[in-house]
Design a protein around this motif. Structure first.
Motif, mmCIF file in Angstrom:
data_model
loop_
_atom_site.group_PDB
_atom_site.id
_atom_site.type_symbol
_atom_site.label_atom_id
_atom_site.label_comp_id
_atom_site.label_asym_id
_atom_site.label_seq_id
_atom_site.Cartn_x
_atom_site.Cartn_y
_atom_site.Cartn_z
ATOM 1 N N TRP A 151 0.846 -1.199 0.000
ATOM 2 C CA TRP A 151 0.000 0.000 0.000
ATOM 3 C C TRP A 151 0.880 1.247 0.000
ATOM 4 O O TRP A 151 1.292 1.725 1.047
ATOM 5 C CB TRP A 151 -0.904 -0.014 1.228
ATOM 6 N N GLU A 152 1.177 1.773 -1.176
ATOM 7 C CA GLU A 152 2.043 2.947 -1.298
ATOM 8 C C GLU A 152 1.504 3.902 -2.354
ATOM 9 O O GLU A 152 1.015 3.473 -3.403
ATOM 10 C CB GLU A 152 3.473 2.535 -1.680
ATOM 11 N N ARG A 162 -7.887 -3.795 -15.063
ATOM 12 C CA ARG A 162 -6.698 -3.796 -14.204
ATOM 13 C C ARG A 162 -6.821 -2.763 -13.097
ATOM 14 O O ARG A 162 -5.843 -2.176 -12.659
ATOM 15 C CB ARG A 162 -5.451 -3.539 -15.060
ATOM 16 N N HIS A 163 -8.025 -2.543 -12.614
ATOM 17 C CA HIS A 163 -8.280 -1.546 -11.571
ATOM 18 C C HIS A 163 -8.110 -2.173 -10.189
ATOM 19 O O HIS A 163 -9.079 -2.303 -9.434
ATOM 20 C CB HIS A 163 -9.688 -0.965 -11.734
ATOM 21 N N TYR A 164 -6.879 -2.529 -9.868
ATOM 22 C CA TYR A 164 -6.636 -3.270 -8.633
ATOM 23 C C TYR A 164 -6.545 -2.361 -7.408
ATOM 24 O O TYR A 164 -7.377 -2.436 -6.510
ATOM 25 C CB TYR A 164 -5.379 -4.124 -8.779
ATOM 26 N N VAL A 165 -5.535 -1.491 -7.357
ATOM 27 C CA VAL A 165 -5.354 -0.609 -6.194
ATOM 28 C C VAL A 165 -5.113 0.814 -6.674
ATOM 29 O O VAL A 165 -4.292 1.043 -7.569
ATOM 30 C CB VAL A 165 -4.152 -1.055 -5.320
ATOM 31 N N LEU A 166 -5.818 1.772 -6.065
ATOM 32 C CA LEU A 166 -5.645 3.189 -6.367
ATOM 33 C C LEU A 166 -5.342 3.903 -5.056
ATOM 34 O O LEU A 166 -6.233 4.166 -4.247
ATOM 35 C CB LEU A 166 -6.903 3.768 -7.010
ATOM 36 N N SER A 202 -7.315 9.184 -0.064
ATOM 37 C CA SER A 202 -8.153 7.982 -0.020
ATOM 38 C C SER A 202 -7.378 6.797 -0.573
ATOM 39 O O SER A 202 -6.332 6.963 -1.204
ATOM 40 C CB SER A 202 -9.439 8.182 -0.833
ATOM 41 N N ILE A 203 -7.918 5.619 -0.347
ATOM 42 C CA ILE A 203 -7.378 4.414 -0.974
ATOM 43 C C ILE A 203 -8.563 3.585 -1.449
ATOM 44 O O ILE A 203 -9.589 3.485 -0.757
ATOM 45 C CB ILE A 203 -6.490 3.609 -0.002
ATOM 46 N N ALA A 204 -8.449 3.042 -2.654
ATOM 47 C CA ALA A 204 -9.560 2.304 -3.245
ATOM 48 C C ALA A 204 -9.054 1.052 -3.939
ATOM 49 O O ALA A 204 -7.921 1.013 -4.424
ATOM 50 C CB ALA A 204 -10.320 3.185 -4.237
ATOM 51 N N LEU A 205 -9.906 0.042 -3.996
ATOM 52 C CA LEU A 205 -9.593 -1.204 -4.699
ATOM 53 C C LEU A 205 -10.772 -1.579 -5.586
ATOM 54 O O LEU A 205 -11.926 -1.492 -5.165
ATOM 55 C CB LEU A 205 -9.309 -2.339 -3.716
ATOM 56 N N GLY A 206 -10.453 -1.986 -6.802
ATOM 57 C CA GLY A 206 -11.494 -2.403 -7.726
ATOM 58 C C GLY A 206 -12.106 -1.240 -8.472
ATOM 59 O O GLY A 206 -11.994 -0.083 -8.067
ATOM 60 N N GLY A 207 -12.745 -1.548 -9.589
ATOM 61 C CA GLY A 207 -13.378 -0.521 -10.402
ATOM 62 C C GLY A 207 -14.260 -1.155 -11.448
ATOM 63 O O GLY A 207 -14.640 -2.320 -11.340
#
Length: 270
Positions: free
Chosen positions: A158-159, A191-195, A200-205
């Motif tokens: 998580w960076e 390929r929307h894995y980690v943003l 904020s931090i988000a996973l998926g899309g």
């Protein structure tokens, strides 16, 4: 509106005169004044929204402190021991088979918790400091105000990225642990894995985030998403208040630290 406002102010400074000395037509001057009023109203509206959001954050922070205080006073619940971790031995053992084979025997080391460290900014700083040589795999754990525990795994941790973009690969997954463990692996639809953003931090899309947490780690959201194929939220509801967040690193070597689990976890409180 910003351009209109600047033009209106400029005309006021020039006594509403055009470059050739003629005065600005009344209808144009009236329109500029209307735009100026609209800009002022929009600014006031935005300020109200910001104030309401801030009030909600403060209110939930107080409620979270009250909830943990109530837990501490409960004779059957050891908050001082349990608040250190959401990770029970049972949850760790259940998640391990879903990890990449070369990571299943690694030690788990807690890098961040909201109770000890605070906000997402601190989480990023602590994670980066503990992975200076290379990005490392990590597990994100969240508890909502319905005491549901859920989270995600990413082999790159998580960076914040130098440029804001999704990162990760098909080994990423989402999971929920209640009423029983359910793991949602990558569907490879996108390929929307980690943003990982500053706020904020988000996973998926693919229409909505599978999991989203705000920068204060007080508010969150979860929806069905194309990336992981989860049919609905992995939390108790689509929008939720956050009780606790933790980040765990899967270290190659055993790290000298305090035990990573407690006899009882926050998730077991009822």
């Amino acid at each position: 509106l910003g351009v209109a406002r600047r033009l209106f102010l400029m005309m006021k400074c020039l006594d509403c005169c055009l470059p050739d000395g003629r005065r600005l037509p009344p209808e144009m001057l009236s329109r500029l004044r209307e735009l100026e009023m609209e800009a002022a109203e929009r600014k006031a509206h935005d300020r109200q929204i910001a104030e309401k959001a801030e009030k909600r954050h403060v209110t939930w922070k107080e409620e979270r402190a009250r909830l943990l205080g109530a837990m501490r006073l409960s004779g059957h619940f050891n908050v001082e021991g349990a608040r250190r971790t959401l990770l029970s031995n049972h949850l760790k053992e259940a998640l391990t088979p879903f990890l990449p084979p070369n990571m299943r025997s690694r030690e788990w080391h807690q890098v961040f918790s909201t109770e000890a460290h605070g906000t997402l900014t601190s989480a990023y700083q602590l994670w980066t400091a503990s992975h200076l040589k290379a990005p490392g795999p990590g597990v994100l754990l969240v508890m909502d105000d319905s005491r549901h525990v859920f989270g995600a795994f990413c082999p790159f941790g998580w960076e914040i990225q130098p440029r804001l973009h999704y990162y990760g690969d098909g080994e990423c997954f989402l999971f929920r642990s209640m009423p029983e463990l359910e793991v949602y692996r990558a569907t490879y639809a996108n390929r929307h894995y980690v943003l990982a953003a500053h706020d904020s931090i988000a996973l998926g899309g693919g229409g909505a985030f599978g999991l989203w947490l705000d920068g204060d780690l007080t508010l969150g959201a979860s929806h069905a998403c194309t990336t992981f194929g989860n049919p609905g939220p992995i939390a108790a509801s689509e929008s939720f208040n956050i009780v606790s967040v933790e980040m765990w690193s899967l270290s190659r070597d055993k790290l000298p630290s305090t035990p990573h689990t407690a006899t009882q976890t926050l998730a077991s409180f009822s």
